[in-house]
Design a protein around this motif. Structure first.
Motif, PDB file in Angstrom:
ATOM      1  N   GLU A 268       4.299   6.988   4.290  1.00 25.42           N
ATOM      2  CA  GLU A 268       3.817   8.073   5.153  1.00 25.42           C
ATOM      3  C   GLU A 268       3.330   9.251   4.319  1.00 25.42           C
ATOM      4  OE1 GLU A 268       2.718   9.940   8.605  1.00 25.42           O
ATOM      5  OE2 GLU A 268       3.375   7.853   8.323  1.00 25.42           O
ATOM      6  N   LEU A 269       4.071   9.540   3.227  1.00 23.83           N
ATOM      7  CA  LEU A 269       3.660  10.617   2.321  1.00 23.83           C
ATOM      8  C   LEU A 269       2.263  10.330   1.753  1.00 23.83           C
ATOM      9  CD1 LEU A 269       4.287  13.153   0.522  1.00 23.83           C
ATOM     10  CD2 LEU A 269       5.223  11.518  -1.152  1.00 23.83           C
TER      11      LEU A 269
ATOM     12  N   THR B 234      -0.500  10.677   4.263  1.00 31.08           N
ATOM     13  CA  THR B 234      -0.733  12.081   4.611  1.00 31.08           C
ATOM     14  C   THR B 234      -1.528  12.789   3.522  1.00 31.08           C
ATOM     15  OG1 THR B 234       1.369  12.111   5.823  1.00 31.08           O
ATOM     16  CG2 THR B 234       0.406  14.245   5.270  1.00 31.08           C
TER      17      THR B 234
ATOM     18  N   LYS C 253      -0.422  19.805   1.215  1.00 33.39           N
ATOM     19  CA  LYS C 253      -0.207  18.559   0.487  1.00 33.39           C
ATOM     20  C   LYS C 253       0.673  18.803  -0.743  1.00 33.39           C
ATOM     21  CE  LYS C 253      -4.663  16.579   1.921  1.00 33.39           C
ATOM     22  NZ  LYS C 253      -4.204  15.456   2.742  1.00 33.39           N
TER      23      LYS C 253
ATOM     24  N   LEU D  53       4.192  19.131   0.363  1.00 32.45           N
ATOM     25  CA  LEU D  53       4.771  17.815   0.648  1.00 32.45           C
ATOM     26  C   LEU D  53       5.294  17.149  -0.628  1.00 32.45           C
ATOM     27  CD1 LEU D  53       2.248  16.284   3.226  1.00 32.45           C
ATOM     28  CD2 LEU D  53       4.658  16.798   3.631  1.00 32.45           C
ATOM     29  N   LEU D  54       4.499  17.227  -1.706  1.00 33.04           N
ATOM     30  CA  LEU D  54       4.926  16.650  -2.987  1.00 33.04           C
ATOM     31  C   LEU D  54       6.140  17.381  -3.539  1.00 33.04           C
ATOM     32  CD1 LEU D  54       1.524  15.927  -4.770  1.00 33.04           C
ATOM     33  CD2 LEU D  54       3.238  14.247  -4.109  1.00 33.04           C
TER      34      LEU D  54
ATOM     35  N   PHE E  30       9.134  16.345  -1.498  1.00 31.71           N
ATOM     36  CA  PHE E  30       9.540  14.979  -1.839  1.00 31.71           C
ATOM     37  C   PHE E  30      10.274  14.950  -3.181  1.00 31.71           C
ATOM     38  CE2 PHE E  30       8.528  10.899  -3.939  1.00 31.71           C
ATOM     39  CZ  PHE E  30       9.132  10.032  -3.047  1.00 31.71           C
TER      40      PHE E  30
END
Length: 601
Positions: free
Chosen positions: A143-144, A147, A236, A239-240, A243
């Motif tokens: 999903e990551l 995206t 983005k 998100l990284l 994570f």
């Protein structure tokens, strides 16, 4: 250890080379092993049979045929052994208990590659990442990626000729912004492949390249005052970062490390594997393996390290483990047991996961046992028509040897299992001669009078080893103590396994296969064993007195020898002096004969 001649002949011709060997029985492969020297290793099974445990001896006894395969090195032997174990699942090799296939992420080998989830690795040039310990963890990463990057999900053959011919049209994924339309030539192939390379880095645990890419894109968009686009790149990047923050549990100085820990009990081994890249744990997996030949932790871990490194395609040059003296056939790779610092913390984290799996599995087994115990007690409650669950049961048995020195025993079961600390022996003190009824009254009275005085809890069920007579005296003892009715009590007759209730003329017959009867029989047999053991200890210590031991010059050993053979003093008294001399010798025979010849008062 016996082995068929054909197998013996094969041992003589085995090579002194590294490789694997396979043991066969009549049905097929039963064991696969590896060796630096095949002949020496196989010979050791038969030349050192006295040093083997029972499981190994059983394996050896079943060998009908031996086969081998030569390889170039010990490392190759490890890999071939793992492949054959996986393929044939021999019953004497350690095996993964779950036996399931784990999911992978696959970057397909095609123009405009796709990123897919799969459980099957195919040798088609595609790049596989994983396996992942769960579908959930795999889908989090998938999903990551979807995206972060607008990848295609269609299965079209996007060859240059097909695209130029206009064979395909963009789909809904294009219109909602998830794909940039490579099927119509709307997505630059160079840019697409650059994204694929970044995805490969992310899946390998290296997030820095992707993060730098989005930082540059964000700065460039901001410089051109494209703030909405810059915000998209920042999202983005966040998100990284998020994570990585969830994955980072160790120092950033640690990179490209494999961590393996093991803990085991008699039946199973529990292993955890952590793979570390750039300070982040990118892979974690916990395994349970069933032992087959009482393998050591070192043997199990060495085999599993080779297997997992192959499955995960690990290229790390450093391996951390929690067992000493571990030898691996891997050149240029350091194996260590760290004692301090970040590596020790990492090792402890892995061990914590292995211990957690062990605790969880053993807890499940305990719950299963508890469930069995409750079921048995519920069955007994129903069969014996009890008002409460018999969690605490006590069973009495009398024992005497030719009527002399009678004793009794009481055994206690709690939750359908022996509670040996609660077992009791009784010397009969108030009864003269072999009177089982009076003896039962005495020991039951003494037992529960003691419990009442101490304020201890009473059992829910009392079992008397005997028929109506012994049961009646036990009931009288409870009545005299004022506790009859507070304790359920039954008797079991030995001949027909009849269950008697107080005041009931007809016995209860329980199904011979019933768990209730089996538990009652187990209690009865345990009480009998405990009483007999007590009696033997008395005889061995010389404390058992009979009429024979009263004869001056005759000891307990001689008395027991005669009683064991002739069963009673009366039969011994009827023997002639020569007959006695055959049994005990001339001098003791004379003592015995003179004693029994004298007129009794």
């Amino acid at each position: 250890m016996a082995i068929e001649e054909s197998a013996k002949d094969q041992i003589k011709h085995l090579p002194h080379r590294p490789g694997i060997y396979k043991f066969y029985d009549d049905k097929g492969i039963i064991y696969v092993g590896k060796a630096v020297d095949i002949r020496k290793r196989v010979s050791s099974y038969f030349n050192r049979s006295t040093q083997h445990n029972k499981k190994t001896l059983k394996l050896i006894s079943q060998i009908k045929r031996i086969e081998f395969t030569i390889v170039d090195s010990e490392a190759d032997a490890y890999l071939l052994e793992n492949n054959l174990i996986k393929q044939h699942q021999p019953k004497y090799n350690i095996l993964l208990k779950d036996g399931k296939s784990y999911p992978y992420l696959c970057i397909t080998n095609e123009r405009f590659p796709r990123v897919l989830s799969t459980r099957n690795k195919i040798n088609d040039g595609s790049r596989y990442f994983g396996p992942y310990p769960s579908v959930t963890s795999m889908y989090v990463i998938l999903e990551l990626i979807r995206t972060l990057y607008p990848l295609r999900t269609c299965s079209y053959n996007l060859s240059p000729a097909n695209v130029q011919a206009g064979k395909f049209k963009v789909c809904l994924e294009y219109h909602i912004g998830n794909c940039k339309g490579p099927c119509e030539g709307l997505y630059d192939e160079t840019e697409y492949n650059a994204h694929i390379q970044q995805i490969k880095n992310i899946l390998s645990g290296n997030l820095s390249i992707a993060k730098n890419y989005f930082k540059e894109k964000m700065s460039a968009a901001a410089a051109e005052m494209q703030y909405e686009l810059a915000h998209q790149f920042k999202q983005k990047l966040d998100l990284l970062d998020d994570f990585q923050a969830k994955s980072t549990v160790v120092s950033h100085s640690l990179t490209n490390i494999d961590v393996f820990t093991i803990t085991s009990n008699e039946k199973c081994a529990f292993i955890n594997y952590l793979r570390v890249m750039n300070g982040s744990i990118i892979t974690t997996q916990s395994l349970e393996l069933q032992k087959k030949l009482e393998e050591s932790d070192q043997e199990i871990l060495a085999s599993i390290i080779m297997r997992l490194r192959t499955e995960y395609e690990s290229t790390s040059k450093e391996i951390l483990v929690n067992v000493e003296d571990l030898t691996l056939p891997l050149e240029g790779i350091a194996v260590a047991v760290p004692q301090i610092g970040d590596k020790r913390k990492l090792l402890n984290l892995s061990l914590k996961n292995a211990l957690y799996l062990r605790k969880e599995k053993e807890s499940m087994q305990d719950k299963s046992k508890d469930s069995n115990e409750v079921r048995i007690l519920e069955t007994m409650k129903r069969d014996l028509r009890l008002t409460e669950l018999p969690k605490h049961i006590e069973c009495f048995d009398n024992s005497n040897f030719q009527g002399d020195n009678p004793v009794a025993s009481m055994v206690c079961f709690r939750n359908a299992k022996p509670s040996k600390k609660d077992y009791r022996h009784f010397h009969i003190k108030t009864v003269v001669g072999p009177d089982d009824f009076a003896s039962m009254y005495e020991v039951v009275t003494r037992r529960y009078k003691r419990l009442l005085e101490e304020g201890a809890s009473l059992p829910q069920l009392v079992i008397i080893d005997g028929g109506k007579g012994q049961l009646g005296m036990a009931v009288k003892a409870l009545k005299d103590l004022g506790i009859y009715g507070q304790i359920a009590i039954v008797g079991i007759a030995k001949r027909l396994e009849e269950i008697f209730y107080p005041g009931d003329t007809l016995p209860l017959y329980i199904d011979k296969k019933s768990e209730s009867l089996k538990l009652i029989q187990r209690l009865r047999n345990e009480a009998h064993r405990f009483a007999i053991t007590f009696h033997r200890s008395l005889r061995d210590s010389g404390t058992l007195q009979t009429e024979l031991t009263k004869i001056k010059g005759l000891g307990p050993a001689t008395a027991e020898k005669l009683l064991t053979k002739f069963k009673s003093v009366k039969k011994i008294a009827e023997l002639s002096e020569p007959e006695l001399e055959v049994e005990v010798g001339k001098s003791k025979a004379k003592l015995l004969y003179n004693y029994f010849s004298k007129p009794k008062d």
